[in-house]
Scaffold this motif. Structure first.
Motif, short mmCIF file in Angstrom:
data_model
loop_
_atom_site.label_atom_id
_atom_site.label_comp_id
_atom_site.label_asym_id
_atom_site.label_seq_id
_atom_site.Cartn_x
_atom_site.Cartn_y
_atom_site.Cartn_z
N ARG A 295 1.18 -1.29 0.38
CA ARG A 295 -0.21 -0.38 0.20
C ARG A 295 0.33 1.09 0.04
N GLU A 296 2.03 1.01 0.58
CA GLU A 296 2.50 2.61 0.95
C GLU A 296 3.32 3.02 -0.76
N ASN A 297 3.52 1.30 -1.24
CA ASN A 297 4.81 1.59 -2.30
C ASN A 297 3.43 2.00 -3.83
N GLU A 298 2.20 1.38 -3.53
CA GLU A 298 1.48 1.88 -4.51
C GLU A 298 1.06 4.03 -3.62
N ASN A 299 0.98 4.10 -2.70
CA ASN A 299 0.45 5.89 -3.14
C ASN A 299 2.08 6.56 -2.89
N LEU A 300 3.32 5.95 -3.07
CA LEU A 300 3.78 6.74 -3.63
C LEU A 300 4.49 6.90 -4.82
N LYS A 301 4.06 5.94 -5.68
CA LYS A 301 3.80 5.73 -6.76
C LYS A 301 2.91 7.12 -7.32
N GLU B 87 3.83 10.09 -9.71
CA GLU B 87 2.96 10.26 -10.82
C GLU B 87 1.78 11.92 -10.93
N LEU B 88 1.10 12.37 -9.36
CA LEU B 88 0.72 13.28 -9.37
C LEU B 88 1.72 14.28 -9.38
N LEU B 89 2.95 14.70 -8.90
CA LEU B 89 3.60 15.11 -9.34
C LEU B 89 4.28 15.32 -10.38
N ASP B 90 4.50 13.94 -10.92
CA ASP B 90 4.63 14.15 -12.43
C ASP B 90 4.11 15.15 -13.05
N LYS B 91 2.60 14.82 -13.01
CA LYS B 91 1.42 15.59 -13.89
C LYS B 91 1.51 17.33 -13.14
N ALA C 240 2.99 22.53 -15.57
CA ALA C 240 4.22 23.67 -14.05
C ALA C 240 5.17 24.38 -16.10
N LEU C 241 4.99 22.97 -15.93
CA LEU C 241 6.83 23.04 -17.61
C LEU C 241 5.67 23.70 -18.74
N ASN D 62 9.82 1.48 -9.75
CA ASN D 62 9.64 2.53 -10.37
C ASN D 62 11.06 3.34 -11.07
N SER D 63 11.99 2.93 -11.61
CA SER D 63 13.30 3.79 -11.97
C SER D 63 12.75 4.84 -13.17
N LYS D 64 12.18 4.46 -13.52
CA LYS D 64 11.88 5.13 -14.53
C LYS D 64 11.00 6.27 -14.66
N LEU D 65 10.38 6.23 -14.56
CA LEU D 65 9.18 7.36 -13.34
C LEU D 65 9.99 8.27 -12.28
N ILE D 66 10.43 7.57 -11.66
CA ILE D 66 11.60 8.70 -10.58
C ILE D 66 12.23 9.14 -11.12
N ALA D 67 13.66 8.93 -12.72
CA ALA D 67 14.47 8.90 -12.75
C ALA D 67 13.76 10.42 -14.10
N GLU D 68 12.48 9.85 -14.68
CA GLU D 68 12.13 10.88 -15.48
C GLU D 68 11.25 12.67 -14.83
N THR D 69 11.04 12.18 -13.38
CA THR D 69 10.64 13.16 -12.64
C THR D 69 11.37 14.40 -11.79
N ASN D 70 13.05 13.47 -11.66
CA ASN D 70 14.30 14.39 -11.15
C ASN D 70 14.24 15.18 -12.40
N LYS D 71 14.84 14.41 -14.11
CA LYS D 71 14.67 14.96 -14.60
C LYS D 71 13.59 16.28 -15.00
#
Length: 323
Positions: free
Chosen positions: A61-67, A71-75, A80-81, A127-136
């Motif tokens: 549940r914690e992992n799903e919530n973090l994901k 995703e919300l942060l990425d959106k 913003a971009l 979720n490496s790809k999601l984390i990397a894209e978000t930081n980028k």
């Protein structure tokens, strides 16, 4: 007490008590324990694959919530971009263009994100790809904000300078319309009132009664207020900066002194007929970089479109000038 077992002995024709040997008992015990251990092993494997423990369910549940939060942060960063790119586009196409500044190239706004993989540390996770894209995206936004902030600082300075320029440039008619008898002569070839020879007239003549107020057409510093220039009689020259100078000739009297700073609309003198003049009027000229230019293009500050068109029509007539 355990149940006693018997067997039938055909030789003696009687029942005899079954005696279990210790070795056999031990063997059965070992087989039972092995079977139990094997059963427990398979149970653990099956349970781990098909059933979750409370702790595992909590971690999932914690992992799903973090994901979900990523995703919300990425959106939000996508939004913003997009907004920032819109500001950048307006910055290049409107603001910097208006203030005559070179647009900032895309490679400068996005510099520093190629080459070395700076997001390698995020590899190896679910979720490496999601984390990397978000930081980028976060890095791109931070860099773009820094560049845009510097650009806006530059635009602010340019705007302040532009404001000073707009206040300084000669932009109004030097004599009010209600005080004019007529617009006597414009810029261009006109007939000289004294020699009757066709020659170039470098200013505009505004006919008005003697003593009519004359106003500064832009902010500046009075550089001359004298009658020592041939033909102009009593006249005033205002240096507006940026290469612009306005001249007001044939005055009756002054209302300013040399080196006085004036604002657009300030009363600087009065219409007269001093110098080489046939009748009371104001002869008005504008210099740009020491070259005389047509003043007709500098009345947008206090004339309506209709008034300007009427003035333009009168100024274009090749008649006789008054000086």
């Amino acid at each position: 007490m355990g149940k006693v077992k018997y067997y039938y002995d055909s030789e003696t024709l009687s029942y005899r008590k079954i005696e279990r040997k210790k070795r056999t008992t031990f063997k059965y015990a070992v087989v039972f324990l092995l079977a139990a251990a094997l059963f427990a092993f398979f149970f653990v494997i099956i349970a781990s694959n098909f059933f979750e423990s409370p702790k595992e369910r909590q971690l999932v549940r914690e992992n799903e919530n973090l994901k979900f939060q990523y995703e919300l942060l990425d959106k939000r960063m996508e939004d913003a971009l997009a907004a920032l790119e819109n500001v950048e586009e307006r910055d290049n196409a409107i603001y910097r263009l208006y203030f005559e500044a070179n647009p900032i190239p895309e490679e400068q706004r996005r510099a520093g994100f190629g080459g070395v993989n700076r997001y390698k540390k995020y590899e190896g996770y679910d979720n490496s790809k999601l984390i990397a894209e978000t930081n980028k995206k976060l890095d791109i936004i931070e860099k773009a904000i820094v560049v845009q902030s510097k650009s806006l600082d530059e635009i602010k300075i340019l705007a302040e300078d532009k404001e000073q320029f707009l206040e300084a440039i000669p932009a109004i008619q030097p004599v009010n319309n209600e005080n004019l008898t007529r617009m006597a002569s414009g810029y261009g070839y006109r007939t000289d009132p004294f020699t009757k020879v066709r020659k170039f007239h470098y200013g505009m003549d505004f006919t008005a009664p003697r003593g009519t107020p004359i106003y500064a057409t832009g902010d500046g510093i009075v550089k001359r207020a004298d009658n020592s220039s041939t033909g102009y009689g009593k006249h005033i020259r205002i240096d507006h900066g940026y290469g612009y100078v306005s001249l007001y000739a044939h005055l009756y009297k002054y209302n300013v002194r040399v080196n006085q700073r004036v604002k657009r609309g300030d009363l600087i003198g009065f219409v007269g007929s001093t110098g080489r003049s046939e009748a009371p009027h104001l002869h008005y000229e504008i210099f740009k970089d020491e070259e005389r230019i047509n003043p007709i293009n500098f009345y947008y500050g206090n004339l309506s479109a209709k008034e300007f068109n009427e003035l333009l029509e009168k100024a274009s007539l090749e008649n006789q000038s008054l000086d």
